[in-house]
Design a protein around this motif. Sequence first.
Motif, mmCIF file in Angstrom:
data_model
loop_
_atom_site.group_PDB
_atom_site.id
_atom_site.type_symbol
_atom_site.label_atom_id
_atom_site.label_comp_id
_atom_site.label_asym_id
_atom_site.label_seq_id
_atom_site.Cartn_x
_atom_site.Cartn_y
_atom_site.Cartn_z
ATOM 1 N N ARG A 167 4.185 -1.388 3.331
ATOM 2 C CA ARG A 167 3.629 -0.092 2.911
ATOM 3 C C ARG A 167 2.373 -0.305 2.067
ATOM 4 O O ARG A 167 1.351 0.368 2.227
ATOM 5 C CB ARG A 167 4.706 0.617 2.085
ATOM 6 C CG ARG A 167 4.431 2.037 1.847
ATOM 7 C CD ARG A 167 5.686 2.699 1.285
ATOM 8 N NE ARG A 167 5.293 3.805 0.428
ATOM 9 C CZ ARG A 167 6.060 4.311 -0.516
ATOM 10 N NH1 ARG A 167 7.258 3.829 -0.742
ATOM 11 N NH2 ARG A 167 5.623 5.320 -1.242
ATOM 12 N N LEU A 168 2.457 -1.299 1.184
ATOM 13 C CA LEU A 168 1.315 -1.610 0.308
ATOM 14 C C LEU A 168 0.110 -2.076 1.127
ATOM 15 O O LEU A 168 -1.011 -1.597 0.946
ATOM 16 C CB LEU A 168 1.780 -2.678 -0.688
ATOM 17 C CG LEU A 168 0.842 -3.167 -1.767
ATOM 18 C CD1 LEU A 168 1.639 -3.489 -3.026
ATOM 19 C CD2 LEU A 168 0.100 -4.417 -1.344
ATOM 20 N N ILE A 169 0.353 -2.973 2.051
ATOM 21 C CA ILE A 169 -0.754 -3.504 2.864
ATOM 22 C C ILE A 169 -1.367 -2.385 3.706
ATOM 23 O O ILE A 169 -2.595 -2.258 3.796
ATOM 24 C CB ILE A 169 -0.244 -4.675 3.756
ATOM 25 C CG1 ILE A 169 0.189 -5.846 2.880
ATOM 26 C CG2 ILE A 169 -1.322 -5.120 4.743
ATOM 27 C CD1 ILE A 169 1.123 -6.825 3.576
ATOM 28 N N ARG A 170 -0.499 -1.554 4.286
ATOM 29 C CA ARG A 170 -0.987 -0.427 5.111
ATOM 30 C C ARG A 170 -1.933 0.450 4.292
ATOM 31 O O ARG A 170 -3.011 0.818 4.731
ATOM 32 C CB ARG A 170 0.208 0.394 5.598
ATOM 33 C CG ARG A 170 -0.175 1.552 6.519
ATOM 34 C CD ARG A 170 1.000 2.491 6.773
ATOM 35 N NE ARG A 170 2.178 1.776 7.248
ATOM 36 C CZ ARG A 170 3.388 1.844 6.661
ATOM 37 N NH1 ARG A 170 3.571 2.599 5.605
ATOM 38 N NH2 ARG A 170 4.406 1.163 7.139
ATOM 39 N N ARG A 171 -1.527 0.752 3.051
ATOM 40 C CA ARG A 171 -2.327 1.653 2.207
ATOM 41 C C ARG A 171 -3.666 0.998 1.832
ATOM 42 O O ARG A 171 -4.721 1.631 1.849
ATOM 43 C CB ARG A 171 -1.512 1.996 0.948
ATOM 44 C CG ARG A 171 -2.100 3.047 0.110
ATOM 45 C CD ARG A 171 -2.118 4.424 0.812
ATOM 46 N NE ARG A 171 -3.217 5.227 0.295
ATOM 47 C CZ ARG A 171 -4.016 5.990 1.013
ATOM 48 N NH1 ARG A 171 -3.853 6.083 2.311
ATOM 49 N NH2 ARG A 171 -4.977 6.671 0.451
#
Length: 363
Positions: free
Chosen positions: A219-223
Amino acid sequence: METQKLTFTRTTCNEIVLGTDIFKEVAARVLRLRAARHCAVLTNETVAKWYLQPLLAELRTRGIKATEIVLPDGEKHKSLDSLSAILDQLCADGLDRNCPLIALGGGVICDLGGFAASVFKRGLPLVLMPTSLLAMVDASIGGKNAINLPGGKNLAGTFYQPVLTAIDVSVLRTLPLSQLAYGLVEAIKHGAISDSAYFRFIHKSVDSIKAKHMSLLQRLIRRSIHIKKSFVAEDELDQGIRAHLNLGHTFGHALEAAGNYIRLHHGEAVGLGMLMALKAARTIGKLEEDYTEHLRHILTEFGLPTKIPVELDKKELLNTLSQDKKKLHDGYRFILPQSLGKTFVHKVAQDKIEDFFLNACDI
Ligand code: NAD
Ligand code: GLY
């Protein structure tokens, strides 16, 4: 005199795929790139130990032959010698313009691979498989690549977009926590420049990030990718808005260089640089929302410094700042925070830089 115009409309598209255990899918996509039957895989000895054979096995299953190029690990190998060795091997193995170059590694390998792919036979299809958090959220997105020269870091390079960036989050299992922290600094920066909710999400997820909860990391990388993409799409060649991605970097580069790139890692220096930017914005009365303590908390939780090492002499720091490659002819341009998720450009004239910089050092 007569003039003519030659207009170009070349558009490139970087497909970005993100998931866990996706090597099989990556090999399938590589095969679809110009029906590739031969590719090169560039990596380093550390990453090769874990991930080279699994990737080669998937490529072989798809009938793709791979030229393996394995470099020693380390920033010092992001050099002209390494570039030359890569180009020699591509040449010796007869790769042509339809053969993809896959860079499997951290930012060093992504930068080297990007440069080599951009110049070999005037351009091979580039596939980036970032394996460090820093490379996933930053170095593999945006098309910048570089090598270091004796005169300084990242002094030679090109803008060259990958055709595919394939991020397998599961490889973060083997990434040392210190390296995870260095990558996280760039993710924090993304929140600080454009998304306050994302910054707060990182602040409250410190324990899960440290525990490497895969879905949370994804989720962090996607954001982060989403944020970096928005700046790069608008300003691919770094002539304007992309500069905001440099929050903390002008201060940070001075710290890194003054410590001969040994005393402080880039991630540590950028974390300190963001604290310095907050102090500078506060001093000039432009900081509307002060998130210094939240930032300090995250840095501390990840064992990153929040004070400039005492052995770094302030005058020496000022001297290295004056050699910054982004220095303008009439002074300096800093990206400073205005509020959480918002930054602005602040110019400092040559005769004001000493006061400005020394004050910012007092964090
Ligand atoms: P790095 O490539 O040296 O990787 C850090 C360390 O982690 C290395 O020892 C590496 O072997 C190891 N490693 C990587 N993935 C691993 C894994 N999954 N498991 C175990 N070990 C692993 O450094 P970095 O921090 O990834 O990248 C820094 C470089 O990136 C610098 O050269 C910097 O200039 C460049 N960079 C480029 C851009 C860009 O836009 N092109 C942006 C930011 C940074
Ligand atoms: N790492 C800053 C940029 O890609 O512009």
